[in-house]
Design a protein around this motif. Sequence first.
Motif: not given
Length: 319
Positions: A32-39
């Motif tokens: 989820v943290f990686a998805l937030i950074l990608a977003n």
Amino acid sequence: MTDRTARTPRRRQAVAGRCREITEARWFAVLVFALILANAAVLGVETYSGLSDRWQQGLRTTEYAFLAAFTVEILLRAGAHADRPKDFFRDPWNLFDLVVVLSAFLPVIRENGTVLRLLRLARVLRAARFLPQLRIILVAVGRSLPGTASFLLVGGLLLYLYAMVGWICFSAEDPEHFGSLGRAVLTLFLLMTLDGLGDAVRAGLEISRWSILYYASYVLLASFVLVNVLIGVVITSLDEARSMEADEEAARPAEPPAAGAQPPYTGDPVLLRARVAAARRALDDLERALADTAPGTGPPDPLPGRPPGGSRTVASSGG
């Protein structure tokens, strides 16, 4: 009917347990943290008109993928509280995540590009959920708002007072900086950061030598006293936020012991005697098992310091 009613809480507990295993796993938090950074990176790409025009369809598809992923995440977090739904709404981070994710599905917000971009930008703040130090800082900022409001009130009164005095004393000779109340407030606000203080003092000395008292007293009160008071308010709020985080960590239930594991020794002499007796019984069982595996050899010699017939000794010692 009774069986169905009794079966429903068990199903909720099973669903909550499975969802909790996922949401509390380390790989889930990292994902989820990686998805937030990608977003956040995709939001940055959209600010370049050339790239956004060239990859418009791909960026839109990526946004839908992010929205679907975050929706699944919030559903899993809600499912982890299926057996206790009220606890889900007691957590402010859950409420924040729910508002940010579900707002993208509202027709009014979905059609407003500016509001939708702001909500997508708010997803970046969700990174604080996975960074304890950042979470503490955000909580400290929130707790410092009442003290900051008092600071702004005192600072506004100080600015108004000195602006009126500056307008009365310097408006005729220095209309550029003190020609009106608004200009005087702007000049003093910039002086609060000590920007251009030397030029202001030199201009004031050309008007009157007493102007040094005006500028010195203002800088002392505004730049040193008030700013230090604000720093003290923020530091106090930071300590309170750290204490709250520590209390939440302490209040979390500990992991249950493994099946068959003995409870930790708490200093109770009765528990200690029971453990010693159990250990002696285990040794006696081991001696008998060894004697049975070697028939005709007789029971093995007792351990040093123990008389034969350990079970009888245990019985006597237990009394």
